[in-house]
Design an enzyme around this catalytic site. Structure first.
Site, short mmCIF file in Angstrom:
data_model
loop_
_atom_site.label_atom_id
_atom_site.label_comp_id
_atom_site.label_asym_id
_atom_site.label_seq_id
_atom_site.Cartn_x
_atom_site.Cartn_y
_atom_site.Cartn_z
N TYR A 53 30.49 51.64 58.94
CA TYR A 53 31.71 51.59 58.41
C TYR A 53 32.78 52.74 59.07
CZ TYR A 53 29.65 48.34 54.92
OH TYR A 53 29.15 47.35 54.13
N SER A 234 31.35 40.76 49.65
CA SER A 234 32.51 39.87 49.81
C SER A 234 32.60 38.55 48.63
CB SER A 234 32.11 39.03 51.14
OG SER A 234 32.34 39.65 52.18
N LEU A 236 35.17 38.00 46.99
CA LEU A 236 36.31 37.54 47.25
C LEU A 236 36.63 36.88 48.41
CD1 LEU A 236 38.78 39.93 45.22
CD2 LEU A 236 37.81 37.74 44.41
N GLY A 237 35.61 36.73 49.44
CA GLY A 237 35.73 36.18 50.67
C GLY A 237 36.73 36.69 51.59
N PHE A 238 36.78 38.15 51.88
CA PHE A 238 37.83 38.76 52.77
C PHE A 238 39.10 38.64 52.18
CE2 PHE A 238 35.19 38.06 57.07
CZ PHE A 238 34.16 38.84 56.52
N GLY A 239 39.10 38.34 50.64
CA GLY A 239 40.49 38.59 50.02
C GLY A 239 41.05 37.01 50.07
N LEU A 241 39.86 34.71 47.96
CA LEU A 241 39.69 34.24 46.76
C LEU A 241 40.62 34.91 45.77
CD1 LEU A 241 36.12 33.33 46.48
CD2 LEU A 241 37.97 31.76 46.34
N GLY A 243 43.49 34.35 46.40
CA GLY A 243 44.76 33.09 46.96
C GLY A 243 45.94 33.56 47.68
N LYS A 244 45.97 34.89 48.35
CA LYS A 244 46.94 35.32 48.91
C LYS A 244 47.22 34.69 50.22
CE LYS A 244 44.43 39.47 50.47
NZ LYS A 244 44.52 41.00 50.67
#
Length: 346
Positions: A53, A234, A236-239, A241, A243-244
């Protein structure tokens, strides 16, 4: 905050784990420190990082995330209050700048010593193998296709021997897997069962979310029966989830906007499923983020849910998911959507 025990230990960890892979790339050192301050105040005592990272990896930023955590430990004196997890990078084209990667004895020793120095600590509580050395179905692959050019020789006994020696030296306390398959997980577990002197893998860090529930296919039974806890990444699946990205939106600082090659969660079926999950959350007066994280938190094989954020607003919402309990009716509706779009993001 809710706490669980790392399996086979007396270490209590927060059910929400603070992920760190954006620090040093999408987040500055100051922002990383601010996130750790807030998370700690909210009762989070479990941080996860890796020598690779920040992501995407780059030679000029190698291990900057660990360095940021190290300066926070030095500034706050909170090292003994945190359960710290890190990882050694596996073998891949994009890790050749680190060292001759893989889990040979010299590589493991070099990796651990490097992480200890950067993290400004004498020990790592949980040390994980970031992904398998052998060619298998990790990082976005649903099924296994055997690669006849893969000349991997089973070295699991030797890997565990080196990890045992590092435990005996006090440099690491426990060991875990990441991005591993059912075969690999059982192979490691059986080796330590047969050879009692070898350390036992206590956790597995794999993707798990509303868009990727592949862990349930084979690994969930292993997790429960063998007591090897899932550290879900993950969620939120790279964001996605949050909804953005719905409706083709591309928020300026969004991960997928910045790094469009990270499209694991961006298929047309993923978008259709996300829209349905978004609508379900709205019907129940929840944000999609809250519902998605609360679902992961509720699974019986979860030891801790690794959340990450690039803003304090996101961080607060993500951590707040621990206070949300989904009713059986919402779970039932989630499962109906899952039947229509099973694992659209491998």
């Amino acid at each position: 905050m809710i706490y669980t025990k790392l399996p086979h230990t007396e270490l209590e960890v927060s059910k929400i784990c603070l992920g760190t892979m954006t620090w040093g790339r999408q987040n500055t050192e100051i922002e990383g420190h601010e996130q750790m301050d807030y998370a700690f105040e909210q009762g989070i005592n479990f941080f996860d990082t890796a020598e690779l990272y920040p992501i995407p990896p780059h030679p000029d930023r190698f291990a900057d995330t660990e360095k940021i955590i190290g300066t926070w430990f030095k500034k706050t004196g909170n090292r003994d209050k945190i359960i710290l997890a890190s990882k050694i990078a596996g073998k891949a084209e994009f890790t050749k700048f680190i060292r001759t990667t893989g889990f040979r004895r010299e590589s493991l020793i070099e990796a651990v010593n490097g992480s200890l120095e950067r993290l400004q600590t004498d020990y790592i509580d949980l040390y994980q193998l970031h992904w398998p050395e052998r060619a298998t179905n990790y990082f976005g692959q649903r099924g296994y296709t055997h690669d006849r050019s893969d000349f991997w020789e089973d070295n699991i006994h030797q890997v565990l021997e080196t990890l045992r020696d590092l435990v005996d030296e006090g440099k690491i306390r426990h060991v875990g897997l990441s991005n591993e398959t059912p075969w690999g997980t059982m192979r490691f577990l059986e080796e330590s069962k047969v050879h009692k002197s070898l350390p036992r893998m206590i956790t597995i860090q794999n993707p798990y979310s509303l868009l990727n529930r592949l862990f349930e296919v084979g690994l969930s039974e292993i997790s429960i029966r063998e007591k090897i806890g899932l550290l879900a990444y993950s969620p939120l699946g790279f964001g996605v989830l949050s909804g953005k990205y719905l409706g083709g939106l591309k928020p300026a600082n969004g991960r997928i906007t910045l790094f469009p090659n990270y499209k694991r969660y961006s298929s047309s079926n993923s978008e259709k499923a996300t829209q349905m999950y978004f609508d379900l959350a709205k019907e129940n007066e929840l944000s999609l983020t809250q519902m998605a994280l609360a679902f992961v938190n509720s699974r019986p094989f979860i030891t801790s849910n690794i959340i990450g954020a690039t803003s304090m607003e996101q961080l607060k919402e993500n951590i707040g998911s621990i206070n949300i309990t989904l009713g059986e009716d919402i779970i039932e509706e989630i499962n109906k959507i899952h039947e229509l779009f099973p694992n659209p993001a491998p």
